[in-house]
Scaffold this active site. Structure first.
Site, short mmCIF file in Angstrom:
data_model
loop_
_atom_site.label_atom_id
_atom_site.label_comp_id
_atom_site.label_asym_id
_atom_site.label_seq_id
_atom_site.Cartn_x
_atom_site.Cartn_y
_atom_site.Cartn_z
N LYS A 1 11.93 -1.04 -37.98
CA LYS A 1 13.22 -1.30 -38.64
C LYS A 1 14.20 -2.00 -37.70
O LYS A 1 14.00 -2.09 -36.49
CB LYS A 1 13.81 0.00 -39.18
N ARG B 1 6.27 7.95 -41.50
CA ARG B 1 5.98 6.89 -42.46
C ARG B 1 5.96 5.58 -41.69
O ARG B 1 6.98 5.17 -41.14
CB ARG B 1 7.04 6.86 -43.56
#
Length: 280
Positions: free
Chosen positions: A226, A260
């Site tokens: 991210k 995740r």
């Protein structure tokens, strides 16, 4: 190393014990997810799923709506048309695979579970569809309750907190209480890294991740590749695997139950190595 809540999730009759942290592999059925290598199609979905399962994924997370900041809107019919054939293809090839459907829409969740999905991963935490909580309570499947504010189109303008950790905990507690009032049992909490949070706020949340143990629920961390990683390091998402592994390891040391990730093998290795600390 903090003790992980011993919590089993009933996934299609299979009890998954998250005392040993699990890895969730990401498969995006979108043309615009921020990390291109996570995008799959019917042509390569089975081979991608097979590799992830072999690399150590306990769950496969299938999403048809890009939730990157400023992502374009996708209608519920188009979202369902994207994810349902993928779920069907994976379960046809691997009937015991545990599929998580990544959706904030109750209608898509219902269709996915009918096809065999075992979990619902809701980035809206019930805020984007007022029927989501009643739907998952009726379906009786494990539910990932994520913290966010606004929509993917507006969330980055809503990252103002008195204290990001306590505010996120308080807001999750309200949603969890509402969900529990409907009789739902299997819940996983996700602080929502990158959703209505700045990079600094994400690091603050990660630093205080063990505070979330007060819920006595499994915690999912989704920080893979991210912005928090690649903007700090001044690199591209394609170059953010090492940074992802570093932050995943921090999350494991602070009690994360599920990672995740885009890169399953590396995350599974981080789990295996971090577990060695429990022997001392």
């Amino acid at each position: 190393m903090p003790k992980v809540t011993k919590k089993t999730l009933n996934c299609r009759g299979r009890l998954v014990d998250l005392a040993l942290p699990a890895v969730m592999g990401i498969l995006n059925i979108t043309p615009d997810s921020f990390f291109a290598d996570s995008r799959v199609s019917l042509d390569n979905t089975v081979s991608t799923a097979e590799r992830m399962l072999q690399d150590g994924a306990t769950f496969l997370d299938i999403g048809g709506y890009s939730t990157r900041p400023g992502a374009a809107e996708v209608g519920p019919s188009e979202e369902a048309d994207r994810v349902l054939p993928i779920i069907d293809a994976i379960l046809s090839a691997f009937p015991t695979a545990l599929i998580s459907v990544d959706t904030f829409r109750a209608s898509v969740a219902r269709q996915a579970v009918a096809l065999g999905a075992a979990l619902v991963n809701d980035i809206g935490g019930g805020t984007l569809d007022p029927t989501m909580f009643s739907t998952v309570a009726e379906l009786g499947v494990p539910y990932i309750l994520m913290h966010t504010r606004g929509t993917p189109q507006t969330m980055q303008s809503l990252a103002t907190y008195n204290n990001v950790t306590t505010d996120v905990i308080d807001e999750l507690a309200i949603r969890l209480t509402e969900l529990r009032s409907l009789g739902h049992k299997d819940v996983v909490l996700d602080p929502g890294f990158g959703f209505a949070k700045t990079p600094n706020q994400n690091f603050e949340l990660l630093h205080h991740l063990d505070d979330f143990k007060l819920f006595d629920e499994p915690i999912l961390v989704g920080i893979s590749r991210k912005t928090t990683i690649w903007k700090i390091l001044k690199i591209k998402p394609e170059e953010a695997l090492n940074g992802t592994t570093v932050l995943n390891t921090v999350a494991l040391l602070k009690g994360a139950s599920i990672l995740r990730v885009h890169d399953v093998r590396e995350a599974a290795e981080a789990v295996k190595l971090s577990q060695q600390l429990t022997f001392f």
